[in-house]
Design an enzyme around this catalytic site. Sequence first.
Site: not given
Ligand code: NDP
Length: 499
Positions: A167, A191, A245, A267-268, A302, A352, A401
């Site tokens: 997001w 998605k 994440s 990319e995590c 990130c 958080k 993070e």
């Molecule tokens: P997530 O990893 O939960 O979400 C990233 C994407 O994966 C979203 O589209 C999410 O959908 C989707 N997703 C969530 N659960 C599943 C699943 N079980 N199977 C497949 N896809 C899934 O990150 P968050 O957005 O919740 O953020 C949490 C943490 O992740 C942050 O605090 C940060 O630490 C990290 N993050 C890292 C990013 C980066 O650029 N590397 C970017 C964003 C977050 P939905 O949102 O609809 O749940």
Amino acid sequence: MNLKENDTIRSAVSRLDFRTQAFIDGKFVDAASGKSFVTENPATGKPLTEIAACDKEDVDRAVKAARSAFEKGSWSKMSPADRKIVLFKFAGLLETHADELALLECLEAGKPIQDCSTIDIPETVNCIRWHAEAIDKLYDHVSPTSSDTLALILREPIGVVGAVIPWNFPALMAAWKIGPALAAGNSVLLKPSELSSLSVLRMAELSAEAGVPQGVFNVLPGLGETAGQAIGMHMDINMLAFTGSPEVGRLCLSYAAKSNLKRIALECGGKSPQVVMADAPEIDIVAENVLIGAFWNMGENCSCGSRLIVHESLKDPLLDRLIELCKEWPVGDPLNPETKVGSLIEKAHMEKVLGYIEAGISEGAQLLLGGRRVLVETGGYFIEPTIFDKVNKNMKIAREEIFGPVLSVITFTSEDQAISIANDSNYGLAASVYTQDVNSAFRISRALKAGTVSVNCFSEGDMTTPFGGYKESGFFGRDKSIWAHEQYTQLKTIWMQLD
Ligand code: NDP
């Protein structure tokens, strides 16, 4: 539209028309279940609209459309030069609608309008254009075999690509995936995060207007555990490109293992160090870059430079300057062009981040600046820029993070110690080093275990440079640049026996 003027912005917001259905096979459609979810404005805590909640059945529909388009070749077999023309038109339409896209991102993700309109959307346009421009300039190979054989080494599109994005930069993350994936001739199902789908849905509509054929680019809004998982587990998706994440990244690997061994690119995130040596450039330059690294996009980035590792001789002047500069970074309504720090993405995420601030205090770090939720009366999720001094490398705020505006300061006395602290992390996405000595700049850059190291600035490079992480910050994935093209293709050898 002049997005520098508050009045113009407010009236533009009132005219916005949200796309709230899934975009499948070239059309907006409801989710098969008829279900929807609410998306809210995190700067007010109020609902914006309801969006189709896609699930397995919708993913199946979209995969059928994507596969059919791929096999028919309406896009995959189009000449690269013709794909380039369509993608240029797409980039042009994104540019024409840049203000609208910027407003959608600002409203739904709490990002400052200035950043959306001067960085995110222009970079989105640039990304699509860059990959379009590249596609008819890439040559394949002829292998040096004997004269009675001919061996061609070709790159072919991989097929149907699933993309799951976060997001924090909705349009830009979409562009980082679809730019190279579409340019290479694939069909894509994307998605967005359930927290920020609106700009990406509008992008899908504009892609169709530009001439991307039906079924080639599909957007499936929905929850991660339903739509995201269905994409990951699908037997007819050839690749999953993911940003988010590490926890969900690991799940993506398990989806591939449990389904069809689809290719996975992850990319995590990161916990990026900003290393300031004793011979760093002027303190003003360092402070400005450290500030941008730590607090730009509310730290929801990130590559956020959330660990300041500074030589003890420079700590006091640097922190003094940083605190001064923070006064020039007002926290406020993301729609206000003066705002530098908008709202965090949602209440749970704000809590958080506040939890990490509490952990920093209870573990004995010294809270030097900020640390509070502010503008509570707006109903939004705002946290002021926060700086912790006297951080120990084993504290939670130094290791995890946070994804919020929280900077942890650690000091060192020798180069070896600085490198060892910087590398003491499970992550390895990005790093910065500040020094005026070209030899130490190069030596330290080589020693830092990170996918991108910037010297005397905070930077992720530009479209010409690959972006992705070492260690748990990534798995195979590189966004941007020509290396991203390779990721969305597969190698084929054609071996011909000649007379
Ligand atoms: P997530 O990893 O939960 O979400 C990233 C994407 O994966 C979203 O589209 C999410 O959908 C989707 N997703 C969530 N659960 C599943 C699943 N079980 N199977 C497949 N896809 C899934 O990150 P968050 O957005 O919740 O953020 C949490 C943490 O992740 C942050 O605090 C940060 O630490 C990290 N993050 C890292 C990013 C980066 O650029 N590397 C970017 C964003 C977050 P939905 O949102 O609809 O749940």
